[in-house]
Write a protein that holds these residues in place. Structure first.
Motif, PDB file in Angstrom:
ATOM      1  N   PRO A  40       0.847  -1.201   0.000  1.00 13.45           N
ATOM      2  CA  PRO A  40       0.000   0.000   0.000  1.00 13.45           C
ATOM      3  C   PRO A  40       0.880   1.248   0.000  1.00 13.45           C
ATOM      4  CG  PRO A  40      -0.423  -1.366   1.961  1.00 13.45           C
ATOM      5  CD  PRO A  40       0.727  -1.976   1.250  1.00 13.45           C
ATOM      6  N   THR A  54      -3.839  -0.610  -3.751  1.00 14.88           N
ATOM      7  CA  THR A  54      -5.080  -0.814  -2.995  1.00 14.88           C
ATOM      8  C   THR A  54      -5.280  -2.276  -2.622  1.00 14.88           C
ATOM      9  OG1 THR A  54      -6.271  -0.954  -5.100  1.00 14.88           O
ATOM     10  CG2 THR A  54      -6.282   1.169  -3.981  1.00 14.88           C
ATOM     11  N   GLY A  55      -4.444  -3.173  -3.136  1.00 17.45           N
ATOM     12  CA  GLY A  55      -4.546  -4.594  -2.836  1.00 17.45           C
ATOM     13  C   GLY A  55      -3.510  -5.327  -3.666  1.00 17.45           C
ATOM     14  N   ALA A  56      -3.378  -6.636  -3.434  1.00 14.48           N
ATOM     15  CA  ALA A  56      -2.422  -7.424  -4.210  1.00 14.48           C
ATOM     16  C   ALA A  56      -2.900  -7.477  -5.661  1.00 14.48           C
ATOM     17  CB  ALA A  56      -2.315  -8.819  -3.617  1.00 14.48           C
ATOM     18  N   ALA A 110      -8.814   3.320  12.380  1.00 17.00           N
ATOM     19  CA  ALA A 110      -8.100   2.528  13.394  1.00 17.00           C
ATOM     20  C   ALA A 110      -6.776   2.010  12.846  1.00 17.00           C
ATOM     21  CB  ALA A 110      -8.986   1.383  13.870  1.00 17.00           C
ATOM     22  N   ILE A 111      -6.016   2.888  12.213  1.00 14.20           N
ATOM     23  CA  ILE A 111      -4.658   2.537  11.793  1.00 14.20           C
ATOM     24  C   ILE A 111      -3.717   3.620  12.312  1.00 14.20           C
ATOM     25  CG2 ILE A 111      -5.429   1.276   9.745  1.00 14.20           C
ATOM     26  CD1 ILE A 111      -4.526   3.658   8.058  1.00 14.20           C
ATOM     27  N   THR A 125      -6.072   1.377   2.596  1.00 17.99           N
ATOM     28  CA  THR A 125      -7.507   1.209   2.347  1.00 17.99           C
ATOM     29  C   THR A 125      -8.118   0.732   3.645  1.00 17.99           C
ATOM     30  OG1 THR A 125      -7.017   0.552   0.080  1.00 17.99           O
ATOM     31  CG2 THR A 125      -9.239   0.095   0.888  1.00 17.99           C
ATOM     32  N   THR A 126      -9.070   1.492   4.167  1.00 21.69           N
ATOM     33  CA  THR A 126      -9.654   1.142   5.465  1.00 21.69           C
ATOM     34  C   THR A 126     -11.029   1.785   5.586  1.00 21.69           C
ATOM     35  OG1 THR A 126      -9.217   1.122   7.860  1.00 21.69           O
ATOM     36  CG2 THR A 126      -8.480   3.067   6.653  1.00 21.69           C
ATOM     37  N   VAL A 127     -11.546   1.924   6.805  1.00 21.81           N
ATOM     38  CA  VAL A 127     -12.848   2.551   7.018  1.00 21.81           C
ATOM     39  C   VAL A 127     -12.743   3.710   7.990  1.00 21.81           C
ATOM     40  CG1 VAL A 127     -14.501   0.732   6.487  1.00 21.81           C
ATOM     41  CG2 VAL A 127     -13.319   0.694   8.667  1.00 21.81           C
TER      42      VAL A 127
ATOM     43  N   TYR B   7      -1.133  -7.980   3.166  1.00 24.70           N
ATOM     44  CA  TYR B   7      -0.994  -6.803   2.306  1.00 24.70           C
ATOM     45  C   TYR B   7      -1.086  -5.506   3.114  1.00 24.70           C
ATOM     46  CZ  TYR B   7      -1.505  -3.483  -1.489  1.00 24.70           C
ATOM     47  OH  TYR B   7      -1.318  -2.415  -2.322  1.00 24.70           O
ATOM     48  N   ARG B  11      -4.848  -4.920  11.239  1.00 28.63           N
ATOM     49  CA  ARG B  11      -6.145  -4.242  11.147  1.00 28.63           C
ATOM     50  C   ARG B  11      -7.144  -4.834  12.124  1.00 28.63           C
ATOM     51  NH1 ARG B  11      -6.882  -1.318   6.436  1.00 28.63           N
ATOM     52  NH2 ARG B  11      -4.868  -0.463   5.864  1.00 28.63           N
ATOM     53  N   GLN B  55     -13.030  -4.674   3.938  1.00 29.80           N
ATOM     54  CA  GLN B  55     -12.883  -3.222   4.076  1.00 29.80           C
ATOM     55  C   GLN B  55     -11.435  -2.787   3.896  1.00 29.80           C
ATOM     56  OE1 GLN B  55     -15.487  -1.474   4.187  1.00 29.80           O
ATOM     57  NE2 GLN B  55     -16.995  -2.136   5.680  1.00 29.80           N
ATOM     58  N   GLY B  56     -10.652  -3.637   3.241  1.00 22.64           N
ATOM     59  CA  GLY B  56      -9.256  -3.293   2.995  1.00 22.64           C
ATOM     60  C   GLY B  56      -8.882  -3.685   1.580  1.00 22.64           C
ATOM     61  N   CYS B  57      -7.969  -4.656   1.472  1.00 22.74           N
ATOM     62  CA  CYS B  57      -7.431  -5.017   0.161  1.00 22.74           C
ATOM     63  C   CYS B  57      -8.335  -5.957  -0.639  1.00 22.74           C
ATOM     64  CB  CYS B  57      -6.056  -5.657   0.339  1.00 22.74           C
ATOM     65  SG  CYS B  57      -6.105  -7.149   1.367  1.00 22.74           S
ATOM     66  N   ARG B  58      -9.482  -6.343  -0.060  1.00 19.52           N
ATOM     67  CA  ARG B  58     -10.452  -7.190  -0.762  1.00 19.52           C
ATOM     68  C   ARG B  58      -9.818  -8.491  -1.230  1.00 19.52           C
ATOM     69  NH1 ARG B  58     -12.863  -2.107  -4.219  1.00 19.52           N
ATOM     70  NH2 ARG B  58     -13.559  -0.910  -2.412  1.00 19.52           N
ATOM     71  N   THR B  59      -9.078  -9.112  -0.322  1.00 19.99           N
ATOM     72  CA  THR B  59      -8.386 -10.360  -0.633  1.00 19.99           C
ATOM     73  C   THR B  59      -8.718 -11.397   0.440  1.00 19.99           C
ATOM     74  OG1 THR B  59      -6.564  -9.047  -1.532  1.00 19.99           O
ATOM     75  CG2 THR B  59      -6.106 -11.343  -1.111  1.00 19.99           C
ATOM     76  N   PHE B  77      -1.680 -14.971   2.008  1.00 16.86           N
ATOM     77  CA  PHE B  77      -2.746 -14.918   1.011  1.00 16.86           C
ATOM     78  C   PHE B  77      -3.280 -16.337   0.828  1.00 16.86           C
ATOM     79  CE2 PHE B  77      -0.161 -11.206  -0.562  1.00 16.86           C
ATOM     80  CZ  PHE B  77      -1.100 -10.255  -0.215  1.00 16.86           C
ATOM     81  N   ARG B  79      -4.485 -17.775  -1.650  1.00 20.41           N
ATOM     82  CA  ARG B  79      -4.092 -18.412  -2.903  1.00 20.41           C
ATOM     83  C   ARG B  79      -2.658 -18.962  -2.847  1.00 20.41           C
ATOM     84  NH1 ARG B  79      -4.175 -12.624  -5.573  1.00 20.41           N
ATOM     85  NH2 ARG B  79      -2.160 -11.880  -4.865  1.00 20.41           N
TER      86      ARG B  79
END
Ligand SMILES: [Zn+2]
Lengths: 171, 83
Positions: A40, A54-56, A110-111, A125-127, B7, B11, B55-59, B77, B79
């Motif tokens: 990230p 934003t993700g792998a 909460a990070i 990426t969080t809430v 990733y 959290r 709510q994060g990396c969607r993994t 991960f 996978r």
């Protein structure tokens, strides 16, 4: 007196990039001429293009100044490598800067925003208030104060803005 | 409980959707299907489970934790390891 500047940004371009199976971030970065971070992070390249992890295997592509052909040009350069989806109207962007910007963020997410953990170039990426957000930190401003940008879904923006106004009022 | 996403980093568990035991393998035939769908061990101790970082990396990730202490013992991960 709180030191917080809130700017609602416009004129930007935002698109999601999802790598096809087996395609590395390296290949995507080469095609776009900007590093596609494996973690990230916010990486700014030439020609006003930035990639945000934003993700792998997925990134936000961001430009400060969008042109009508921006998203199709991006798609063409990533043909066979990744799926590109224009989100310029799907997200709203807000910039928080000033000495108190970190405090505001810390009251929502909460990070850890300590500068040793969330330095310029960091992203997450969080809430915040149950609303999905992507946050990245730009280079500090000329006076050394932090500058963050936050992307939220357009349909949640009013709710997010309400959280922000209430939190900023309590500084 | 905080989960160490491979990733995103550490959290809050609220960012994740829980699926359950990551060790189950779908049977080739109908034999054993009922057990696969319904039968669960109630492990006390280290267990590997699937969690989705919605709510994060969607993994999907596979998290090993101690169910008696909630101590995190590692996450990968999904996978890359167990399905
Ligand atoms: Zn994650």
């Amino acid at each position: 007196m709180a030191d917080l500047l809130v700017e609602q940004l416009s004129g930007f371009g935002l698109a999601t990039i999802m790598a096809r199976k087996g395609v590395s971030g390296m290949a995507i970065g080469m095609a776009l001429g900007v590093e596609a971070p494996a973690q990230p992070a916010f990486c700014r390249g030439e020609n006003n293009l930035a990639l945000i992890g934003t993700g792998a295997g997925s990134w936000f592509a961001h430009t400060d100044m969008v042109s009508p052909a921006w998203h199709t040009a991006l798609r063409d350069r990533l043909a066979e490598l990744a799926s590109v989806s224009d989100q310029s109207d799907g997200y709203m962007l807000i910039r928080l800067s000033g000495e108190d910007a970190r405090t505001v963020l810390q009251r929502g997410a909460a990070i850890d925003f300590h500068p040793e953990v969330f330095a310029p170039g960091a992203a997450a990426t969080t809430v915040i208030a149950h609303i999905g957000v992507v946050i990245w930190r730009r280079d500090d401003d000329a006076r050394g104060r932090p500058k963050y940008e936050i992307a939220t879904f357009r349909s949640y923006f009013d709710s997010f803005r309400r959280w922000l106004d209430h939190t900023a009022a309590a500084l | 409980m905080r989960i160490d996403c491979p990733y995103c980093g550490e959290r809050d568990a609220q960012e994740f959707v829980y699926r359950g035991d990551a060790s189950l393998m779908r049977p080739e035939s109908e034999d054993g299907m009922a057990d696969y769908v319904y039968l669960r061990d109630n492990l006390a101790g280290p267990m590997t489970e699937h969690w989705y970082h919605a709510q994060g990396c969607r993994t999907w990730i596979a998290v090993t934790r101690d169910t008696t202490t909630h101590a995190m013992l590692g996450a990968i991960f999904a996978r890359d390891g167990v399905r």
